[in-house]
Design a protein around this motif. Structure first.
Motif, mmCIF file in Angstrom:
data_model
loop_
_atom_site.group_PDB
_atom_site.id
_atom_site.type_symbol
_atom_site.label_atom_id
_atom_site.label_comp_id
_atom_site.label_asym_id
_atom_site.label_seq_id
_atom_site.Cartn_x
_atom_site.Cartn_y
_atom_site.Cartn_z
ATOM 1 N N GLN A 177 0.770 -1.218 0.145
ATOM 2 C CA GLN A 177 0.060 -0.173 0.094
ATOM 3 C C GLN A 177 0.823 1.346 -0.025
ATOM 4 O O GLN A 177 1.810 1.542 0.944
ATOM 5 N N ALA A 178 0.668 1.943 -0.751
ATOM 6 C CA ALA A 178 1.559 3.364 -0.942
ATOM 7 C C ALA A 178 0.829 4.272 -0.482
ATOM 8 O O ALA A 178 -0.400 4.310 -0.116
ATOM 9 N N ASP A 179 1.635 5.411 0.111
ATOM 10 C CA ASP A 179 0.939 6.470 0.744
ATOM 11 C C ASP A 179 0.251 7.482 -0.259
ATOM 12 O O ASP A 179 1.012 7.956 -1.389
ATOM 13 N N ALA A 180 -0.976 7.429 -0.119
ATOM 14 C CA ALA A 180 -1.946 8.248 -1.090
ATOM 15 C C ALA A 180 -1.674 9.857 -1.204
ATOM 16 O O ALA A 180 -1.659 10.131 -2.566
ATOM 17 N N GLU A 181 -1.079 10.387 -0.366
ATOM 18 C CA GLU A 181 -0.584 11.798 -0.447
ATOM 19 C C GLU A 181 0.665 12.041 -1.490
ATOM 20 O O GLU A 181 0.910 13.070 -1.875
ATOM 21 N N LEU A 182 1.653 10.645 -1.582
ATOM 22 C CA LEU A 182 2.710 10.986 -2.345
ATOM 23 C C LEU A 182 2.305 10.355 -3.699
ATOM 24 O O LEU A 182 3.495 10.530 -4.680
ATOM 25 N N VAL A 183 1.450 9.609 -3.996
ATOM 26 C CA VAL A 183 1.293 8.673 -5.201
ATOM 27 C C VAL A 183 1.236 9.518 -6.589
ATOM 28 O O VAL A 183 1.969 8.999 -7.335
ATOM 29 N N GLU A 184 0.676 10.563 -6.635
ATOM 30 C CA GLU A 184 0.414 11.389 -7.904
ATOM 31 C C GLU A 184 1.940 12.172 -8.151
ATOM 32 O O GLU A 184 2.247 11.964 -9.285
ATOM 33 N N MET A 194 17.690 14.660 -7.528
ATOM 34 C CA MET A 194 16.453 14.781 -6.937
ATOM 35 C C MET A 194 16.611 15.136 -5.527
ATOM 36 O O MET A 194 17.536 15.109 -4.620
ATOM 37 N N THR A 195 15.402 15.910 -4.844
ATOM 38 C CA THR A 195 15.429 16.223 -3.550
ATOM 39 C C THR A 195 14.972 15.004 -2.936
ATOM 40 O O THR A 195 14.295 13.964 -3.290
ATOM 41 N N GLU A 196 15.033 14.953 -1.548
ATOM 42 C CA GLU A 196 14.517 14.027 -0.778
ATOM 43 C C GLU A 196 13.084 13.607 -0.659
ATOM 44 O O GLU A 196 12.429 12.482 -0.949
ATOM 45 N N SER A 197 12.458 14.648 -0.794
ATOM 46 C CA SER A 197 10.933 14.569 -1.018
ATOM 47 C C SER A 197 10.465 14.130 -2.333
ATOM 48 O O SER A 197 9.540 13.099 -2.401
ATOM 49 N N GLU A 198 11.167 14.120 -3.519
ATOM 50 C CA GLU A 198 11.038 13.584 -4.797
ATOM 51 C C GLU A 198 11.412 12.086 -4.773
ATOM 52 O O GLU A 198 10.647 11.262 -5.237
ATOM 53 N N MET A 199 12.581 11.933 -3.890
ATOM 54 C CA MET A 199 12.824 10.456 -3.768
ATOM 55 C C MET A 199 11.673 9.562 -2.981
ATOM 56 O O MET A 199 11.402 8.505 -3.371
ATOM 57 N N ARG A 200 11.232 10.376 -1.974
ATOM 58 C CA ARG A 200 10.217 9.685 -1.149
ATOM 59 C C ARG A 200 9.013 9.521 -1.890
ATOM 60 O O ARG A 200 8.372 8.388 -1.964
ATOM 61 N N VAL A 245 8.476 8.874 -5.295
ATOM 62 C CA VAL A 245 8.724 7.897 -6.353
ATOM 63 C C VAL A 245 8.900 6.510 -5.637
ATOM 64 O O VAL A 245 8.315 5.578 -6.220
ATOM 65 N N SER A 246 9.249 6.501 -4.521
ATOM 66 C CA SER A 246 9.542 5.297 -3.753
ATOM 67 C C SER A 246 8.125 4.824 -3.154
ATOM 68 O O SER A 246 7.989 3.438 -3.363
ATOM 69 N N GLN A 247 7.249 5.716 -2.911
ATOM 70 C CA GLN A 247 5.960 5.545 -2.465
ATOM 71 C C GLN A 247 5.252 4.747 -3.651
ATOM 72 O O GLN A 247 4.419 3.858 -3.596
ATOM 73 N N TYR A 248 5.395 5.424 -4.818
ATOM 74 C CA TYR A 248 4.447 5.143 -5.929
ATOM 75 C C TYR A 248 5.070 3.551 -6.360
ATOM 76 O O TYR A 248 4.138 2.916 -6.528
#
Length: 201
Positions: free
Chosen positions: A106-113, A185-191, A193-196
């Motif tokens: 299950q991915a984090d819905a807030e980061l998926v898009e 990449m920033t850490e937030s961008e890494m997070r 794509v990792s969630q997706y």
């Protein structure tokens, strides 16, 4: 040019001959007992810090084990674990994991898009290539090219690997492909794509 590259790589993944690592999955089943503690009995790791290996491309897995033995990739948790294994043992282990079924999380819905946008389109203004070019639309990777499958991977592990590539603590990527991408990449961008990737299939 980027679209042409993506098309060519996807074509290789779909139409290329599926090169196995030359291993025997049945034989490999008897050689992975020690691996199960971190990677799970069927290759689906119960802990986010350790990668799931189920469904991973055999040629990629074989390369990672060979790199660990040669020192090209340092994985402290695996120190000494492969030392007494033959090359055929490594091939059998790779074949075993390649034959297992990946469990999607299950991915984090807030980061998926945001993660989807990066995975499918990259980050154009930073020169970050789309992940889809090498890892395919459904995250299956490219076995002939030894590009790893990412589908269902733990976000904690994926994030850590991106951070290691960015800092050059990990440097066994061909032609610096991942290092040159991750450092932009920033850490937030890494997070994101990792969630997706966690829910990708």
């Amino acid at each position: 040019m980027n679209k042409l590259l993506i098309s060519l790589l996807i074509s290789v993944g779909i139409t290329g001959v599926a090169h196995a690592a030359g291993g025997n999955a049945t034989a490999g089943a008897s050689k992975v007992a020690v691996c199960a503690a971190c990677h799970g009995a069927d290759g689906n790791s119960p802990m986010g810090a350790f990668p799931s290996l189920a469904g991973q491309n055999s040629r990629y897995l074989l390369k990672q084990m060979q790199d660990q033995l040669s020192g090209a990739r340092v994985i402290p948790e695996m120190t000494g674990l492969l030392n007494n294994l033959s090359d055929q043992d490594l091939r059998d282990i790779a074949a075993f994991y390649a034959n297992q079924r990946t469990t999607i999380g299950q991915a984090d819905a807030e980061l998926v898009e945001e993660g989807r946008r990066i995975y499918e389109g990259g980050i154009a203004d930073k020169g970050v290539s789309a992940c889809i070019a090498c890892h395919m639309p459904n995250g299956q990777g490219n076995n002939p090219a030894r590009f790893p499958a990412l589908s269902g991977q733990h976000p904690e592990y994926t994030l850590l690997q991106l951070q290691k590539f960015a800092s050059e603590d990990r440097a066994n990527d061909p032609n610096r492909m991942m290092r040159d991408i991750a450092v932009k990449m920033t850490e937030s961008e890494m997070r994101a794509v990792s969630q997706y990737i966690r829910g990708l299939y």
